[in-house]
Design a protein around this motif. Structure first.
Motif, mmCIF file in Angstrom:
data_model
loop_
_atom_site.group_PDB
_atom_site.id
_atom_site.type_symbol
_atom_site.label_atom_id
_atom_site.label_comp_id
_atom_site.label_asym_id
_atom_site.label_seq_id
_atom_site.Cartn_x
_atom_site.Cartn_y
_atom_site.Cartn_z
ATOM 1 N N PHE B 315 0.846 -1.191 0.000
ATOM 2 C CA PHE B 315 0.000 0.000 0.000
ATOM 3 C C PHE B 315 0.886 1.246 0.000
ATOM 4 C CE2 PHE B 315 -2.085 -3.157 2.691
ATOM 5 C CZ PHE B 315 -3.398 -3.114 2.295
ATOM 6 N N SER B 316 0.489 2.242 -0.763
ATOM 7 C CA SER B 316 1.116 3.544 -0.549
ATOM 8 C C SER B 316 0.071 4.397 0.158
ATOM 9 C CB SER B 316 1.500 4.179 -1.882
ATOM 10 O OG SER B 316 0.362 4.738 -2.498
ATOM 11 N N THR B 317 0.491 5.225 1.105
ATOM 12 C CA THR B 317 -0.498 6.019 1.826
ATOM 13 C C THR B 317 0.065 7.357 2.301
ATOM 14 O OG1 THR B 317 -1.987 6.086 3.716
ATOM 15 C CG2 THR B 317 0.001 4.797 4.005
ATOM 16 N N HIS B 318 -0.831 8.342 2.375
ATOM 17 C CA HIS B 318 -0.496 9.639 2.950
ATOM 18 C C HIS B 318 -1.005 9.721 4.369
ATOM 19 C CE1 HIS B 318 -0.222 11.663 -1.112
ATOM 20 N NE2 HIS B 318 0.889 11.916 -0.497
ATOM 21 N N SER B 319 -1.849 8.740 4.715
ATOM 22 C CA SER B 319 -2.646 8.877 5.917
ATOM 23 C C SER B 319 -2.027 8.145 7.095
ATOM 24 C CB SER B 319 -4.043 8.321 5.648
ATOM 25 O OG SER B 319 -4.700 8.112 6.859
ATOM 26 N N THR B 320 -1.707 8.897 8.145
ATOM 27 C CA THR B 320 -1.192 8.211 9.326
ATOM 28 C C THR B 320 -2.337 7.576 10.121
ATOM 29 O OG1 THR B 320 -1.102 10.386 10.314
ATOM 30 C CG2 THR B 320 0.987 9.449 9.674
ATOM 31 N N ASP B 321 -3.604 7.963 9.808
ATOM 32 C CA ASP B 321 -4.752 7.333 10.480
ATOM 33 C C ASP B 321 -4.715 5.818 10.302
ATOM 34 O OD1 ASP B 321 -6.269 9.485 11.595
ATOM 35 O OD2 ASP B 321 -6.753 10.092 9.553
#
Lengths: 208, 388
Positions: B315-321
């Motif tokens: 996964f690539s993600t911007h979200s630290t959630d």
């Protein structure tokens, strides 16, 4: 309760599993959990507790926190965190973490994790680390899904496995019986009694 | 060939040299990988290395085409790597126990800007089974314009490896395309998810039902009211997805896909994608259009559908959630940090390499909180300065 009238309760918890437990306990009293805050650990709740308490002068609130090892006993932690609870505030502490409340329903948790009931600790409130106890229990599961999902993979650096949270949420939502569990957990028994208070007073308020 | 071995094969390590943002990185890969980093740190470029391998072996692809599609060697090369201008991709592949395969490709371009291979190597269970340039290459330099991977008569000794590269799947679903299926007519395996509903509809009923059941069970983590999901065709034969919710009405309430939020629809598409296929899956930003409350459940939802499949997902993600989940292994999180100075390129570290991480987690911080300062864009502070 008056016809067609449902009491809405606001709540704050440390994490996702606590939310599932809170929902069960609130719904058990015929109320609904309308607004939920927190879910970012205990420090987050502690900082905002003053505000929640302020709101609880007028609206029913239930706040959960784990005792962990932050105090010797629940009353002393409660005195430190919230010395003057508001009228509709129900601030409850799980001894030592919420997992002990789930373990306290021995038959159900043994059935869910597929382990012998005799393996489930008889006195969950005396456990030093109930989360660890839960993981150790799952290690003995007859189901591969439980063993691989709940127990952490070596080298992961975490205390729980990939599916720990969702498996226990499923348990709390579908199999856990709070009434049975309360017989083995004093902190849960008190919590169930006290959750009733803000709900009841709110009903009284509406019918007066 | 095609025996069960290829089913459980996965990438266990990748080394990149002079590849786009990366001057030199060397990363171990778990079954599940979360790539976290600020904008333009190279998350997509990292995933692109796997897509590049896939493009080499795909029909109508090949090494030359894979480089051309990306704008040529000079576009691919890392600007920071002036001294080592050769591009190297080196992957290790295991089935979880014994080291099964290694593939290494080193290339550059000639004076006519034609890409050519400097080195190509295949290692099987610790033994070199291909080492180029070989004697034939030395006699005929033209051969170095193609890899041995892309031709059936040169790759017969390592078909499992070729099968694994072929099975790499990239997905970046755009919810608007699902809603308006007309836009994607005629497309198949559209990486932007345009043919998502059609893909479901084409699946045999038994498989379709069992997958939808798994998707429901996964979605229930975040949406406990969801009871059922089914696919119906309208009069014109266009497939539509609808979901049934527990509701105050005794029969419950059905919702058509137009009523689903963009995020929900996209999430269903991603969950379906995990169930559809066995090769490594590259997923871009699963959190797009989703409420943060749902985002934090993504790892649990994906793990529930992924259970037993053994499929590798990056996964690539911007979200630290996404990182609030306690079950995420510290070795599953790769932090991409753009170079502080010019000429250093992006570096990659696992979360387990963060100093003090054990103490912070023990003290009650979540992995998300620990990782935020590591992934904050450096310019974010400067932006506030400009405002003054």
């Amino acid at each position: 309760m008056k016809d067609g009238y449902t009491v809405s309760v606001s709540g704050a918890v440390e994490g996702d599993l606590d939310e599932a437990v809170l929902r069960r306990l609130v719904e058990e009293k015929g109320a609904i959990l309308d607004r939920l805050y927190g879910k970012q650990g205990k420090q987050h709740i502690e900082k905002r507790l003053g505000g929640y308490n302020q709101a609880a002068h007028r609206f029913p609130w239930v706040v959960f926190r784990d005792l962990d090892h932050d105090a010797d006993c629940a009353p002393s932690l409660k005195a430190r965190c919230l010395p003057n609870p508001a009228r509709y505030m129900c601030f409850r502490i799980a001894v030592r973490t919420i997992e002990s409340w789930l373990l306290a329903d021995r038959e159900s948790i043994a059935g869910f994790l597929r382990v012998a009931v005799s393996r489930v600790p008889s006195f969950p409130e005396t456990l030093d680390d109930p989360k660890y106890a839960m993981v150790e229990l799952a290690r003995h599961s007859r189901l591969r899904d439980i063993r691989e999902g709940v127990v952490p993979r070596p080298g992961s650096g975490r205390k729980v496995g990939t599916l720990y949270t969702s498996q226990l949420i499923e348990f709390a939502q579908t199999k856990w019986e709070p009434e049975t569990a309360a017989q083995r957990s004093d902190s849960l028994r008190r919590c169930r009694e006290r959750i009733h208070e803000p709900v009841k007073s709110q009903i009284d308020k509406s019918s007066s | 060939m095609g025996k069960s071995a290829s089913k459980s094969l996965r990438f266990t390590k990748i080394s990149l040299q002079s590849w786009r943002n990366f001057k030199k990185v060397d990363v171990a890969l778990q079954h599940r990988v979360f790539l976290v980093g600020p904008n333009a740190s190279g998350k997509s470029n990292f995933l692109d290395a796997f897509r590049f391998l896939r493009d080499i072996v795909s029909i109508g692809g090949g090494f030359q085409e894979a480089v051309r599609k990306r704008g040529g060697v000079s576009k691919l090369r890392c600007l920071a790597a002036r001294r080592y201008s050769n591009i190297v991709i080196h992957v290790h592949i295991d089935d979880g126990s014994i080291p099964a395969w290694e593939y290494e490709l080193e290339f550059n371009q000639n004076t006519q800007r034609q890409p050519y291979i400097i080195k190509e190597r295949v290692v099987k269970e610790g033994k070199n089974i291909l080492d180029r340039p070989n004697a034939e290459d030395k006699n005929d330099q033209k051969r170095l314009s193609q890899t041995y991977l892309e031709q059936v008569y040169t790759n017969q000794d390592f078909r499992d490896l070729v099968d694994l590269f072929t099975s790499v799947h990239y997905l970046h679903i755009v919810p608007q395309l699902i809603r308006e299926p007309d836009r994607s007519i005629g497309k198949s395996n559209d990486p932007f998810g345009g043919d998502f509903l059609e893909q479901i509809a084409r699946t045999p009923e038994k498989t379709q039902n069992s997958r939808l059941r798994r998707i429901i069970s996964a979605l229930q983590v975040a949406v406990p009211q969801l009871e059922n999901l089914e696919l119906k065709r309208d009069n014109r034969g266009t497939p539509h997805l609808r979901g049934k919710y527990k509701h105050w009405r005794p029969q419950g309430a059905w919702q058509m896909e137009e009523e689903f939020s963009d995020g929900t629809l996209r999430l269903m598409g991603l969950l379906w994608a995990i169930l559809d296929g066995k090769g490594p899956l590259l997923l871009e930003e699963p959190e797009l259009s989703l409420h943060p409350e749902v985002v934090r459940h993504i790892p649990q939802m994906f793990a529930r559908v992924q259970r037993r499949s053994g499929r590798q997902v990056l996964f690539s993600t911007h979200s630290t959630d996404l990182l609030y989940d306690e079950g995420i292994g510290l070795d599953e999180v790769l932090l991409l940090r753009p170079g502080e100075q010019k000429g250093t390129g992006t570096s990659i570290h696992t979360a387990s390499e963060i100093e003090q991480i054990e103490e912070l987690l023990e003290g009650g911080s979540s992995l998300a909180e620990v990782v935020i300062p590591e992934t904050r864009p450096k310019e974010a502070q400067q932006l506030t300065l400009w405002g003054k």
